[in-house]
Design a protein around this motif. Sequence first.
Motif, short mmCIF file in Angstrom:
data_model
loop_
_atom_site.label_atom_id
_atom_site.label_comp_id
_atom_site.label_asym_id
_atom_site.label_seq_id
_atom_site.Cartn_x
_atom_site.Cartn_y
_atom_site.Cartn_z
N MET A 44 1.10 -1.04 0.24
CA MET A 44 0.02 0.38 0.35
C MET A 44 0.64 1.25 0.03
O MET A 44 2.03 1.20 0.97
CB MET A 44 -1.20 -0.03 1.01
N GLU A 45 0.36 2.38 -0.54
CA GLU A 45 0.81 3.35 -1.04
C GLU A 45 -0.08 4.39 0.09
O GLU A 45 -1.68 3.56 -0.29
CB GLU A 45 1.07 4.23 -1.87
N GLN A 46 -0.19 5.78 0.08
CA GLN A 46 -0.75 6.66 0.89
C GLN A 46 -0.69 7.83 0.69
O GLN A 46 1.02 7.81 0.65
CB GLN A 46 -0.86 6.32 2.97
N VAL A 47 -1.09 9.14 0.87
CA VAL A 47 -1.31 10.43 0.94
C VAL A 47 -2.33 10.95 2.08
O VAL A 47 -3.15 10.61 1.78
CB VAL A 47 -0.93 10.84 -0.40
N LEU A 48 -1.56 11.95 2.89
CA LEU A 48 -2.46 12.70 3.72
C LEU A 48 -2.71 14.16 2.56
O LEU A 48 -2.52 14.39 1.97
CB LEU A 48 -1.65 13.31 4.95
N VAL A 49 -4.08 13.75 2.74
CA VAL A 49 -5.27 14.53 1.33
C VAL A 49 -4.76 16.36 2.49
O VAL A 49 -5.54 16.13 3.37
CB VAL A 49 -6.31 14.99 1.19
N VAL A 58 -6.72 10.86 4.57
CA VAL A 58 -5.69 9.90 4.57
C VAL A 58 -5.98 8.51 3.34
O VAL A 58 -7.34 8.01 3.12
CB VAL A 58 -5.19 9.11 5.28
N ALA A 59 -5.64 9.78 2.60
CA ALA A 59 -6.04 7.91 0.92
C ALA A 59 -4.75 6.46 0.73
O ALA A 59 -3.84 6.88 1.16
CB ALA A 59 -6.31 9.19 -1.04
N PHE A 60 -5.19 6.44 0.04
CA PHE A 60 -4.58 4.92 0.07
C PHE A 60 -5.08 4.18 -1.38
O PHE A 60 -5.30 4.39 -2.31
CB PHE A 60 -5.01 3.44 1.70
N PHE A 61 -3.24 3.59 -1.80
CA PHE A 61 -3.62 2.70 -3.08
C PHE A 61 -2.67 0.99 -2.54
O PHE A 61 -2.17 1.64 -2.44
CB PHE A 61 -2.69 3.31 -3.96
N LEU A 69 -8.41 3.49 -2.31
CA LEU A 69 -9.76 3.61 -1.24
C LEU A 69 -9.34 5.00 -0.67
O LEU A 69 -8.59 5.63 -0.37
CB LEU A 69 -8.73 2.50 -0.80
N LEU A 70 -10.78 5.68 -0.75
CA LEU A 70 -11.39 6.44 -0.57
C LEU A 70 -12.05 7.15 0.72
O LEU A 70 -13.60 6.22 0.52
CB LEU A 70 -11.41 7.91 -1.01
N ARG A 132 -9.30 1.10 -10.21
CA ARG A 132 -10.36 1.31 -9.71
C ARG A 132 -10.54 1.72 -8.24
O ARG A 132 -9.50 2.18 -7.99
CB ARG A 132 -11.42 -0.27 -9.17
N ILE A 133 -11.69 2.66 -8.16
CA ILE A 133 -11.88 3.23 -6.60
C ILE A 133 -13.13 2.76 -5.89
O ILE A 133 -14.22 2.30 -5.90
CB ILE A 133 -12.22 4.79 -6.41
#
Length: 161
Positions: A44-49, A58-61, A69-70, A132-133
């Motif tokens: 998984m990767e993630q970013v704090l929006v 925090v969004a996850f890939f 994942l949102l 996909r989301i």
Amino acid sequence: MPSAQAAFPKAETYICPGIETKQPQMKFDWILGDKSPTAWEKDMEQVLVRGSRFMSEVAFFHKPSKTLLLVDLIENIGDKTEEVGLGIKLWWKAVFHMWNKPRPAPEYQIGWKDKKAAKHSLERMLAWDFERIILSHGDLIESDAKAAAREAWSAPLSSDA
């Protein structure tokens, strides 16, 4: 959260920044950010929006499944969504014009305080190879996901701020 923690006492609790001040009594192990914890960094990767006045997310890939994942960064409520109440239908159609149009939650749409920071976070997600989301509100986006995300985020992405 307390009931989930009671049901799974050995599980670690990760929270989005800001929860620790809104819910100071909540017990947690980690505050999420831009870097994935060691436990899932391989998959998984993630970013704090950043950039919102009202919300943190925090969004996850998930790399193996190519899934974004949102929570509220995109809501996709419309004709195919099951069990939508009349109130939501009215607001999403008449007020927010979001019916059948994947868009950020209204709180995001009216609350981008730092559009440059928001744009940076969103561009980072668009660089991921997702197909996909999975989102918390409404129907999943299972085709043309990157185009749907780009369209949903067109306002902050087009900002020169």
